[in-house]
Scaffold this motif. Structure first.
Motif: not given
Length: 306
Positions: A159-168
């Motif tokens: 979920g941390a990576g998903v959150s970063m990918a969404c922000a980007h």
């Protein structure tokens, strides 16, 4: 044909079938984790929803349309009407129930807290794509929030990576729909998908040396990002995120290595890495010493961005 050559051919065919079966088994296991639902939480004597916490929290259940079907989420009422909206994204094999033990540092600092089940997890439809496409579902979750809000993303592990990918990918100008993503909190992130997959399989005592790499490559092809998983590397994604990022990472994490957290923090323009000595992957919120350190760090970060 000499009998020995025939035996060798037979053994080679048998080994090939065994390896193929193992690869398919690995692919299926990675994309269909055991679902953590209300029933599984209750069976472990854990709260099944926000109303079952020691201090019950007012909430509503919602269903939105995701990329693979219905996505289930909770919207919890926070105690700070002037605060941001927090969106929690769980890791592989977890569910929104995992967010319940992480509420303490946020409930008095947020107006709302949204916790959702990723595709293939909890009560949401579909199958997990190991974080390669779930940022699109996270964007839909954010866009389902009415009004204009400041959004803080909080994800752990996958979920941390998903959150970063969404922000980007969905906030190139710092906005997603009517909302502004103001900060990201990443707990136990990793850089590439094969790393936690290898560690989880190894910890379970399942073979991985011959089958994991081809399984990951085939899943990349199946997901449409190629065998090399182009565009997935969270270290590269973090380098393009300007919002403040708080990274919380156990030094002894056997699933997401601390080296990955350090690499992500080093590349991100505005990141703070907090290393939790002696902590692992799943005990940051269950060990009282680690929990106290995590809560204090998050509270100070939330106060700083407000």
């Amino acid at each position: 044909m000499p009998p020995l050559i025939g035996l060798i051919q037979l053994l080679a065919i048998g080994f090939g079938l065994y390896l193929l079966t193992l690869i398919v088994y690995t692919m299926r296991g990675l994309t269909r984790p055991h679902r953590q639902t209300y029933a599984s939480a209750v069976s472990r004597s854990l709260p099944g929803d926000p109303s079952e916490l020691d201090t019950p929290i007012e909430y509503e259940s919602c269903t939105i349309k995701g990329t693979q079907g219905e996505v289930e989420l909770w919207i919890l009422k926070g105690n700070n009407t002037a605060g941001p909206t927090l969106v929690m994204t769980h890791g592989w094999g977890s569910s929104r129930q995992g967010g319940l033990k992480r509420l303490e540092p946020f409930i008095d600092r947020c107006a709302r807290i949204v916790i959702w089940d990723l595709p293939g997890h909890g009560d949401s439809g579909g199958h997990t794509k190991l974080g390669s496409h779930e940022h699109a579902d996270l964007s839909r979750v954010i866009n389902s929030i009415p009004g204009t809000e400041s959004i803080v993303l909080f994800g752990w592990s996958m979920g941390a990576g998903v959150s970063m990918a969404c922000a980007h990918k969905y906030a190139g100008d710092h906005t997603t729909g009517n909302h502004s993503i103001s900060a990201i909190i990443c707990e136990s992130p990793y850089s590439i998908a094969i790393t936690p997959a290898r560690n989880v399989i190894r910890l379970r005592g399942v073979p991985h040396r011959l089958n994991l790499r081809p399984a990951i490559a085939l899943l990349g092809v199946r997901f449409g990002i190629g065998p090399s998983w182009r565009g997935f590397d969270r270290t590269q994604i973090a380098s393009r995120i300007e919002q403040p990022i708080l990274i919380l990472h156990g030094v002894e994490d056997p699933v997401s290595p601390i080296a990955d957290g350090r690499a992500i923090a080093k590349r991100a323009p505005n990141a703070t890495l907090v290393e939790i000595e002696d902590a692992g992957h799943n005990n940051l919120w269950t060990d009282e010493v680690f929990r106290a350190q995590i809560i204090d760090t998050i509270e100070r970060f939330m106060d700083s961005i407000s």
